[in-house]
Design a protein around this motif. Structure first.
Motif, mmCIF file in Angstrom:
data_model
loop_
_atom_site.group_PDB
_atom_site.id
_atom_site.type_symbol
_atom_site.label_atom_id
_atom_site.label_comp_id
_atom_site.label_asym_id
_atom_site.label_seq_id
_atom_site.Cartn_x
_atom_site.Cartn_y
_atom_site.Cartn_z
ATOM 1 N N PRO A 1 0.840 -1.208 0.000
ATOM 2 C CA PRO A 1 0.000 0.000 0.000
ATOM 3 C C PRO A 1 0.874 1.257 0.000
ATOM 4 O O PRO A 1 2.007 1.250 0.480
ATOM 5 C CB PRO A 1 -0.811 -0.124 1.296
ATOM 6 C CG PRO A 1 -0.701 -1.552 1.709
ATOM 7 C CD PRO A 1 0.601 -2.053 1.193
ATOM 8 N N ILE A 2 0.316 2.336 -0.513
ATOM 9 C CA ILE A 2 1.083 3.575 -0.624
ATOM 10 C C ILE A 2 1.493 4.101 0.745
ATOM 11 O O ILE A 2 2.557 4.719 0.895
ATOM 12 C CB ILE A 2 0.269 4.636 -1.403
ATOM 13 C CG1 ILE A 2 1.126 5.883 -1.666
ATOM 14 C CG2 ILE A 2 -1.009 4.979 -0.661
ATOM 15 C CD1 ILE A 2 2.331 5.605 -2.511
ATOM 16 N N GLU A 3 0.649 3.864 1.773
ATOM 17 C CA GLU A 3 1.011 4.322 3.122
ATOM 18 C C GLU A 3 2.279 3.613 3.611
ATOM 19 O O GLU A 3 3.173 4.236 4.205
ATOM 20 C CB GLU A 3 -0.135 4.071 4.107
ATOM 21 C CG GLU A 3 -1.388 4.905 3.870
ATOM 22 C CD GLU A 3 -2.257 4.316 2.765
ATOM 23 O OE1 GLU A 3 -1.910 3.211 2.270
ATOM 24 O OE2 GLU A 3 -3.259 4.942 2.377
ATOM 25 N N LYS B 1 6.062 5.177 4.403
ATOM 26 C CA LYS B 1 6.787 4.917 5.642
ATOM 27 C C LYS B 1 8.160 4.317 5.381
ATOM 28 O O LYS B 1 9.092 4.510 6.166
ATOM 29 C CB LYS B 1 5.973 3.962 6.511
ATOM 30 C CG LYS B 1 4.698 4.566 7.070
ATOM 31 C CD LYS B 1 3.951 3.535 7.911
ATOM 32 C CE LYS B 1 2.642 4.120 8.476
ATOM 33 N NZ LYS B 1 1.905 3.123 9.276
ATOM 34 N N LEU B 2 8.267 3.601 4.267
ATOM 35 C CA LEU B 2 9.552 2.969 3.941
ATOM 36 C C LEU B 2 10.578 3.975 3.425
ATOM 37 O O LEU B 2 11.784 3.710 3.475
ATOM 38 C CB LEU B 2 9.309 1.875 2.880
ATOM 39 C CG LEU B 2 10.454 0.896 2.602
ATOM 40 C CD1 LEU B 2 10.788 0.092 3.861
ATOM 41 C CD2 LEU B 2 10.098 -0.033 1.442
ATOM 42 N N CYS B 3 10.109 5.123 2.970
ATOM 43 C CA CYS B 3 11.044 6.130 2.431
ATOM 44 C C CYS B 3 11.991 6.604 3.526
ATOM 45 O O CYS B 3 11.548 6.929 4.642
ATOM 46 C CB CYS B 3 10.269 7.320 1.858
ATOM 47 S SG CYS B 3 9.278 6.916 0.402
ATOM 48 N N PRO B 4 13.304 6.699 3.242
ATOM 49 C CA PRO B 4 14.285 7.028 4.300
ATOM 50 C C PRO B 4 14.319 8.494 4.694
ATOM 51 O O PRO B 4 14.797 8.823 5.776
ATOM 52 C CB PRO B 4 15.611 6.586 3.682
ATOM 53 C CG PRO B 4 15.397 6.742 2.224
ATOM 54 C CD PRO B 4 13.953 6.405 1.955
ATOM 55 N N ASN B 5 13.818 9.401 3.832
ATOM 56 C CA ASN B 5 13.901 10.825 4.158
ATOM 57 C C ASN B 5 12.795 11.577 3.436
ATOM 58 O O ASN B 5 12.070 11.013 2.597
ATOM 59 C CB ASN B 5 15.279 11.403 3.793
ATOM 60 C CG ASN B 5 15.664 11.081 2.358
ATOM 61 O OD1 ASN B 5 14.937 11.434 1.420
ATOM 62 N ND2 ASN B 5 16.799 10.409 2.187
ATOM 63 N N GLY C 1 5.419 8.756 -7.836
ATOM 64 C CA GLY C 1 5.039 7.375 -7.602
ATOM 65 C C GLY C 1 6.245 6.483 -7.366
ATOM 66 O O GLY C 1 7.402 6.890 -7.503
ATOM 67 N N ARG C 2 5.959 5.246 -7.035
ATOM 68 C CA ARG C 2 7.026 4.304 -6.682
ATOM 69 C C ARG C 2 7.819 3.824 -7.890
ATOM 70 O O ARG C 2 8.855 3.179 -7.738
ATOM 71 C CB ARG C 2 6.443 3.121 -5.933
ATOM 72 C CG ARG C 2 5.584 2.196 -6.779
ATOM 73 C CD ARG C 2 4.841 1.192 -5.951
ATOM 74 N NE ARG C 2 3.730 1.827 -5.229
ATOM 75 C CZ ARG C 2 2.970 1.183 -4.360
ATOM 76 N NH1 ARG C 2 3.186 -0.080 -4.063
ATOM 77 N NH2 ARG C 2 1.978 1.821 -3.736
ATOM 78 N N LYS C 3 7.362 4.110 -9.115
ATOM 79 C CA LYS C 3 8.050 3.680 -10.327
ATOM 80 C C LYS C 3 9.205 4.620 -10.712
ATOM 81 O O LYS C 3 10.024 4.264 -11.563
ATOM 82 C CB LYS C 3 7.050 3.613 -11.492
ATOM 83 C CG LYS C 3 5.943 2.558 -11.320
ATOM 84 C CD LYS C 3 6.516 1.153 -11.373
ATOM 85 C CE LYS C 3 5.387 0.115 -11.323
ATOM 86 N NZ LYS C 3 5.904 -1.264 -11.375
ATOM 87 N N GLU C 4 9.223 5.809 -10.132
ATOM 88 C CA GLU C 4 10.312 6.749 -10.433
ATOM 89 C C GLU C 4 11.645 6.110 -10.048
ATOM 90 O O GLU C 4 11.817 5.623 -8.927
ATOM 91 C CB GLU C 4 10.110 8.048 -9.652
ATOM 92 C CG GLU C 4 11.166 9.118 -9.901
ATOM 93 C CD GLU C 4 11.098 9.659 -11.308
ATOM 94 O OE1 GLU C 4 12.092 10.258 -11.742
ATOM 95 O OE2 GLU C 4 10.060 9.496 -11.983
#
Length: 352
Positions: A312-314, A318-322, A333-336
């Motif tokens: 899920p996008i949420e 949360k997984l993004c480090p910064n 989006g997550r495909k970038e």
């Protein structure tokens, strides 16, 4: 200590260091004459005597009222010696008591110096400088009687103006002198062979001329510099360098003429080849790193790509480090690529 004001300062006193001594009439001239004494000459050496002579001359040009203020480059042209020789000569003069020297406090700031006379030179007699050379078949003794010399004429130097100078240390015996002469001949022949191997004409005469100026070790340093640049000069350059009275006194890498045009062209070609080789190595290293990164991304995508796409996008945010990656993820989006590569790296690290 109370600071001396301009009104009370002696005309011989400078704002720093020791006071400049009061000079008597012709005192500096007498100091220069003292340099001709055998003990003084052997103590100071030719470079030391030359340094004392020049410093005394400069003092005399200033009227004998102020110390000499100069940097080394201002004195070297009057000495005709290298900087290293000046340092060694100055050290000998200071240690033997013939020079007062206050070193410079920084680059471009002159040093302060003046000549002195050692304590073993009698103060009353040092001004009565004279050489007397008496010769003849008879001489007058101190008692007034005349004595004939059975071997003919006799001669004697007078050293009355320097009473009882210290004996010259380490005076070699005749056997030691013969051994030193033998060693000198061996050094000369050994060095002459080295010169002959380099193709230098008159190798024996050239070796003898060089050894009359420098030691064998110093001359070999000049040859090492010559060998370090093959093709830069011909053997004739070494011939003229070693036969010069001044060039061997320079540093081994100083005083050489411009290298031959062929050597300069070869050096440029070599430098260009080295630059090209360095560029190729750098490019190959970059290509290897890129290939390694591409292979790693392929493995991450294969192992963790489906998991990332199913999250899920949420959970992805949360997984993004910064904040920077999180902002990019919201916009693109997550495909970038910049976001996906970082998220795959995190999933791989979590998997261990």
């Amino acid at each position: 200590m109370t600071r001396t004001t301009a009104n009370t300062r002696s005309k011989h006193q400078l704002p720093f260091g020791a006071d400049y001594p009061s000079r008597g009439k012709l005192e500096l001239f007498h100091v220069i004459k003292l340099l001709s004494h055998p003990y003084v000459a052997q103590t100071l050496g030719p470079s030391g005597c030359n340094l004392i002579r020049v410093i005394a001359t400069i003092e005399d040009e200033q009227g004998g009222t102020t110390a000499v203020l100069a940097i080394d480059n201002q004195i070297l042209p009057r000495l005709g010696m290298s900087g290293k020789t000046l340092v060694e000569a100055r050290r000998r003069c200071i240690e033997s008591g013939w020079l007062h020297y206050e070193p410079s406090e920084g680059k471009g700031i002159p040093s302060r110096m003046w000549v002195t006379v050692p304590s073993w030179v009698d103060i009353k007699l040092r001004h009565t400088i004279h050489w007397s050379f008496s010769s003849g078949c008879s001489s007058e003794s101190s008692s007034g009687t005349s004595s004939e010399s059975s071997s003919g004429c006799s001669s004697q130097y007078s050293r009355s103006y320097i009473p009882n100078p210290p004996p010259i240390p380490n005076t070699p015996s005749p056997t030691q002198r013969d051994e030193r002469v033998s060693e000198g001949v061996n050094e000369e022949m050994e060095f002459a062979k080295e010169l002959k191997d380099l193709g230098i004409a008159k190798s024996v005469e050239t070796a003898r001329a060089g050894l009359s100026t420098c030691t064998l070790q110093q001359l070999r340093m000049h040859l090492d510099h010559f060998r370090s640049k093959p093709g830069a000069w011909g053997p004739v350059i070494v011939y003229w360098r070693l036969n010069s009275p001044s060039l061997p006194l320079l540093a081994p890498d100083e005083g050489w003429p411009e290298p031959l045009p062929g050597f300069i062209a070869a050096q440029r070609q070599k430098a260009e080849a080295d630059r090209q080789r360095a560029h190729e190595l750098k490019q190959a290293k970059q290509d290897a790193l890129a290939e390694q990164k591409s292979q790693l991304l392929f493995e991450w995508e294969r192992d963790y790509g489906p998991k990332l796409d199913a999250m899920p996008i949420e959970d992805v945010l949360k997984l993004c480090p910064n904040d920077f990656i999180r902002s990019y993820c919201r916009k693109k989006g997550r495909k970038e690529p910049i976001v996906r590569h970082e998220l795959l790296r995190i999933l791989a690290s979590q998997a261990g």
